[in-house]
Design an enzyme around this catalytic site. Structure first.
Site, short mmCIF file in Angstrom:
data_model
loop_
_atom_site.label_atom_id
_atom_site.label_comp_id
_atom_site.label_asym_id
_atom_site.label_seq_id
_atom_site.Cartn_x
_atom_site.Cartn_y
_atom_site.Cartn_z
N LYS A 9 28.26 59.07 -17.36
CA LYS A 9 29.94 59.56 -15.72
C LYS A 9 29.54 60.61 -15.78
O LYS A 9 30.37 60.79 -14.08
CB LYS A 9 31.18 58.90 -16.60
CG LYS A 9 31.69 58.35 -17.54
CD LYS A 9 32.83 57.71 -18.16
CE LYS A 9 33.40 59.00 -19.27
NZ LYS A 9 32.52 58.52 -20.46
N ARG A 84 42.26 56.98 -19.77
CA ARG A 84 41.60 56.13 -21.23
C ARG A 84 42.29 55.46 -22.12
O ARG A 84 42.15 54.77 -23.59
CB ARG A 84 41.65 57.47 -22.10
CG ARG A 84 39.77 58.39 -22.05
CD ARG A 84 39.85 59.79 -22.37
NE ARG A 84 38.31 59.80 -22.79
CZ ARG A 84 37.47 60.27 -22.78
NH1 ARG A 84 38.02 61.36 -21.24
NH2 ARG A 84 36.27 60.46 -23.16
N ARG A 123 21.98 66.10 -25.29
CA ARG A 123 22.84 66.61 -24.35
C ARG A 123 22.70 68.14 -24.22
O ARG A 123 23.11 69.09 -25.19
CB ARG A 123 24.05 66.37 -23.86
CG ARG A 123 24.78 67.00 -22.40
CD ARG A 123 25.60 65.95 -22.15
NE ARG A 123 27.13 66.28 -23.25
CZ ARG A 123 27.79 64.99 -23.25
NH1 ARG A 123 28.52 64.37 -21.83
NH2 ARG A 123 28.67 65.47 -24.08
N ARG A 157 27.53 71.22 -26.35
CA ARG A 157 29.53 70.72 -25.70
C ARG A 157 29.45 70.98 -27.74
O ARG A 157 28.96 70.29 -28.75
CB ARG A 157 29.21 69.69 -25.64
CG ARG A 157 30.11 69.74 -24.88
CD ARG A 157 30.81 68.65 -23.23
NE ARG A 157 31.06 67.71 -23.83
CZ ARG A 157 31.61 66.63 -23.76
NH1 ARG A 157 31.08 66.39 -22.13
NH2 ARG A 157 32.63 66.11 -23.95
N ARG A 168 34.38 59.87 -31.21
CA ARG A 168 34.38 59.59 -29.95
C ARG A 168 34.22 57.99 -29.62
O ARG A 168 35.17 57.50 -28.89
CB ARG A 168 34.36 61.16 -28.95
CG ARG A 168 34.41 62.04 -29.35
CD ARG A 168 33.17 63.28 -29.08
NE ARG A 168 32.71 62.32 -27.41
CZ ARG A 168 31.43 63.25 -27.42
NH1 ARG A 168 31.39 64.03 -27.89
NH2 ARG A 168 31.72 63.16 -26.34
P1 AP5 Z 1 27.01 62.81 -19.21
O1 AP5 Z 1 26.98 62.39 -17.84
O2 AP5 Z 1 27.25 63.98 -19.63
O3 AP5 Z 1 28.19 61.83 -20.18
P2 AP5 Z 1 29.33 61.49 -19.57
O4 AP5 Z 1 29.82 59.68 -20.20
O5 AP5 Z 1 29.92 62.19 -19.20
O6 AP5 Z 1 29.91 61.91 -21.43
P3 AP5 Z 1 31.21 62.08 -22.05
O7 AP5 Z 1 30.46 62.58 -23.47
O8 AP5 Z 1 31.48 63.96 -20.90
O9 AP5 Z 1 32.15 61.46 -22.09
P4 AP5 Z 1 33.46 61.73 -23.27
O10 AP5 Z 1 33.85 60.41 -22.04
O11 AP5 Z 1 32.87 61.76 -24.55
O12 AP5 Z 1 33.68 63.36 -22.49
P5 AP5 Z 1 35.07 64.47 -21.85
O13 AP5 Z 1 34.42 65.18 -21.38
O14 AP5 Z 1 35.39 63.30 -21.04
O15 AP5 Z 1 25.51 62.08 -20.03
C1 AP5 Z 1 25.01 61.99 -21.45
C2 AP5 Z 1 24.07 62.97 -21.25
O16 AP5 Z 1 22.68 61.96 -21.17
C3 AP5 Z 1 23.17 63.80 -20.49
O17 AP5 Z 1 22.14 64.73 -21.48
C4 AP5 Z 1 22.57 63.58 -19.69
O18 AP5 Z 1 21.62 64.25 -19.70
C5 AP5 Z 1 22.13 62.09 -20.35
N1 AP5 Z 1 22.28 61.11 -19.38
C6 AP5 Z 1 23.12 60.40 -18.70
N2 AP5 Z 1 22.38 59.52 -17.56
C7 AP5 Z 1 21.29 59.11 -18.66
C8 AP5 Z 1 20.39 57.69 -18.44
N3 AP5 Z 1 20.51 56.88 -17.31
N4 AP5 Z 1 19.07 57.53 -18.64
C9 AP5 Z 1 19.47 58.95 -20.18
N5 AP5 Z 1 20.19 60.04 -19.73
C10 AP5 Z 1 21.02 60.11 -19.37
O19 AP5 Z 1 36.16 64.41 -22.45
C11 AP5 Z 1 36.22 65.28 -23.57
C12 AP5 Z 1 37.18 65.01 -24.56
O20 AP5 Z 1 38.43 65.24 -24.15
C13 AP5 Z 1 37.48 63.50 -25.65
O21 AP5 Z 1 37.15 63.61 -26.48
C14 AP5 Z 1 39.37 63.98 -25.49
O22 AP5 Z 1 39.36 64.62 -26.80
C15 AP5 Z 1 39.83 65.30 -24.11
N6 AP5 Z 1 39.78 64.24 -23.05
C16 AP5 Z 1 38.69 63.82 -21.79
N7 AP5 Z 1 39.88 62.76 -20.96
C17 AP5 Z 1 41.35 63.03 -21.79
C18 AP5 Z 1 42.03 62.25 -21.10
N8 AP5 Z 1 42.00 60.74 -20.10
N9 AP5 Z 1 42.91 61.52 -22.36
C19 AP5 Z 1 43.04 62.68 -23.36
N10 AP5 Z 1 42.19 63.34 -24.07
C20 AP5 Z 1 41.34 63.22 -23.25
MG MG Z 2 31.69 64.47 -18.67
#
Ligand code: AP5
Ligand code: MG
Length: 218
Positions: A9, A84, A123, A157, A168
């Site tokens: 994402k 979410r 990552r 991270r 997660r």
């Molecule tokens: P990346 O692009 O970083 O993936 P992502 O989908 O953004 O994954 P996240 O881990 O950021 O998602 P998340 O939803 O768990 O975390 P968030 O920060 O939102 O890519 C991942 C890896 O793969 C990278 O190394 C990249 O290079 C590689 N890659 C990408 N595309 C690829 C491909 N096509 N092929 C191969 N490799 C690839 O949330 C974190 C925490 O914050 C949550 O757990 C929660 O506690 C809190 N939080 C956030 N939002 C909310 C909400 N709305 N409500 C409540 N709590 C929340």
């Molecule tokens: Mg992300």
């Protein structure tokens, strides 16, 4: 932008920002900045994030609706990591209606769980700009642990530990996945095969958004 942890994402939202000038609103990045600042919100959020659980809705909803209503979002935005769960989706719908705006699409990136674990474990993220994302195997920087874009250090991270990754993924399947049917029912859902390379996924998403934009302008 909808999809499990590690689906890409953040990677794809940043490219949409570059392609179309859309404001990238990433809840995780905003929360991590609050944690780094040591704010009250950050210290409350940190407990949930380190455990891989969702931060309480009331904190998140006001944080996001403020940004969606702000001037920077006027020409369009990409939401990454929000909504979410159903409560957040309903709050977003109401907030947009109050602004006389609406979502144009929900972009779902699908990737199987075992692949997600490999992605998150490898990552690396720029310490200065969280939008600069790498992977030790799939998208390595030119020099190990150094950001290609600004020369800063790359870090892992805190929540990319195997045990937290499993939590997660569980939270995604139980609380976020029901939104797929919700947005499909609203006629907004577009699916993308996230197992393809970052460039291939990007080509597909960009083509879809370009078409939506054209339709909007007609
Ligand atoms: P990346 O692009 O970083 O993936 P992502 O989908 O953004 O994954 P996240 O881990 O950021 O998602 P998340 O939803 O768990 O975390 P968030 O920060 O939102 O890519 C991942 C890896 O793969 C990278 O190394 C990249 O290079 C590689 N890659 C990408 N595309 C690829 C491909 N096509 N092929 C191969 N490799 C690839 O949330 C974190 C925490 O914050 C949550 O757990 C929660 O506690 C809190 N939080 C956030 N939002 C909310 C909400 N709305 N409500 C409540 N709590 C929340
Ligand atoms: Mg992300």
């Amino acid at each position: 932008m909808l999809g499990p942890p590690g689906a890409g994402k953040g990677t794809q939202a940043e490219r949409l920002h570059e392609d179309f000038g859309l404001l990238h609103i990433a809840t995780g990045d905003i929360l991590r900045a609050e944690v780094a600042n040591g704010s009250t919100l950050g210290s409350e959020a940190k407990r949930y994030m380190n455990d891989g659980e969702l931060v309480p809705d009331e904190v998140i909803i006001s944080m996001i609706t403020q940004r969606v209503g702000g001037g920077e979002a006027r020409d369009g935005f990409v939401l990454d990591g929000f909504p979410r769960n159903r409560q957040q989706a309903d709050a977003l719908r109401d907030a947009l209606a109050a602004l006389d705006r609406r979502l144009n699409a929900t972009l779902l990136i699908e990737v199987p769980d075992d692949e997600l674990v490999r992605r998150l474990a490898g990552r690396r993220m720029c310490v200065k700009n969280p939008s600069h994302i790498y992977h030790v195997e799939f998208d390595p920087p030119k020099h190990a642990d150094v950001c290609d874009q600004d020369g800063s250090r790359l870090v892992q991270r805190d929540d990319d530990r195997e045990e937290t990754i499993r939590t997660r993924l569980g939270v995604y399947h139980s609380q976020t996945e029901p939104l797929i049917a919700y947005y499909d029912g609203a006629g907004l859902l577009r699916r993308f095969d996230g197992r393809r390379t970052p460039d291939e996924v990007h080509d597909h998403i960009r083509a879809t958004v370009a078409t939506l934009k054209l339709e909007e302008e007609l």
